[in-house]
Scaffold this active site. Sequence first.
Site, PDB file in Angstrom:
ATOM      1  N   HIS A 185      46.384  29.571  12.662  1.00  0.00           N
ATOM      2  CA  HIS A 185      45.728  28.576  13.512  1.00  0.00           C
ATOM      3  C   HIS A 185      46.220  27.170  13.162  1.00  0.00           C
ATOM      4  O   HIS A 185      46.316  26.817  11.986  1.00  0.00           O
ATOM      5  CB  HIS A 185      44.216  28.587  13.292  1.00  0.00           C
ATOM      6  N   ASN A 188      48.966  30.542   4.679  1.00  0.00           N
ATOM      7  CA  ASN A 188      47.824  30.590   5.592  1.00  0.00           C
ATOM      8  C   ASN A 188      46.525  30.879   4.848  1.00  0.00           C
ATOM      9  O   ASN A 188      45.471  30.304   5.157  1.00  0.00           O
ATOM     10  CB  ASN A 188      48.073  31.673   6.649  1.00  0.00           C
TER      11      ASN A 188
END
Length: 287
Positions: A143, A174
Site C-alpha cells: 500500500h 513492507n
Amino acid sequence: MAQKRKKSRRNTSGGNRLFVKLLAVAAIAILLVAGVLYASRIATGEAGFSWFEKTDDSPIRVENAQLLTVAMPSTVDSQNVEYTGYAVSFNPTFRIPNYVAYELTRSETKGNAKRAGSFKRDANVENCPKSADYTRSGYDRGHMAPAADMKWSEQAMRESFYMTNICPQFPALNRGGWKQLEDKVRDWAIRDSAIIVITGPVVGDAHKTIAGDIAVPDAFFKVLLAPSEGRGIAFVYQNAGGQKTIARQAVSIDSVETLTGFDFFRALPDDIENRIEQSCDYNEWNN
C-alpha cells in the site's frame, strides 16, 4: 431659523457619537469572541498557520486541496483519481501510482472499519493491474496509502485496496521498516492534529518488472507536512530489507524533488516553502 439649524447639528453630532460607541462595542465583542475561539483551538491543538485553516471532520478539505497537489514533468504518464480517503496519480505505463496524497487527521487515526479482505482492480482506470498479477512474483502488494490510515471509513478502507494504490514492495520492507514509518506517521498525526502525506515509488531507468510490464520501484518516498507546526520532512527507503531505523532514512523534501522531478507544496508562500523543504531534522519531529 439659525437656532434650529444649530440644534440640528448638535443632534447629528450626538447620533454620530452614539454610532461610534456602538461600533466600538461591537468590535470589542468580535475580538473577544475571536480570542475565545482561537484559545480554544490552541487548547485542542487545532490552531495553525493562516494558510492552513484546520478542521477535523473530513479527509480532504477544500482549503487543503492545493497542498495535496504535486506538479510533475509533462513526460510522466498520469491518470488522476480521487477516492474517499486519498487522491492518486496513477501511471498507466508503469501500472503503479506516481504518488498518493491525503491528509491524516487526529480523528482519522481511530475507527472500527475492518481491514478489507482482498485487493481489487479499478475497472475505471486504464491499465490497472489485477491482484493475481502479483501472485508468486516475490513481492508484496504494498500500500502507498496504508489501510491502517483508512479505518475511519469502511468505504475508504475498501478503496485503499484498489490496485491503483499498490506497488510491488519487497516483503521485508513492507512488513518491517516501511510499516514502522507508517506507524510513526499516525503518532505524529495524533500529536500535531493533522499531517499531509504524499507517498510514491522511485522508478529507475533499468527497473525490473513483474507480470511483464508492472514496474518494480527501486525505492519509495514519503513526504510529510505538519501545517499546525510549520515543519516538513521526507523519507526514502530502498526497495529492500533492513532500514528499520527511521531516523537514518530521513531526508529533505528538496532532495526528494531532485530524485523524482516532482514539485511539492507549491501553494505555500515561497519563504515558507523554502524553509520547510530544506529541513530534515528528525529530532524536531520525534521530540
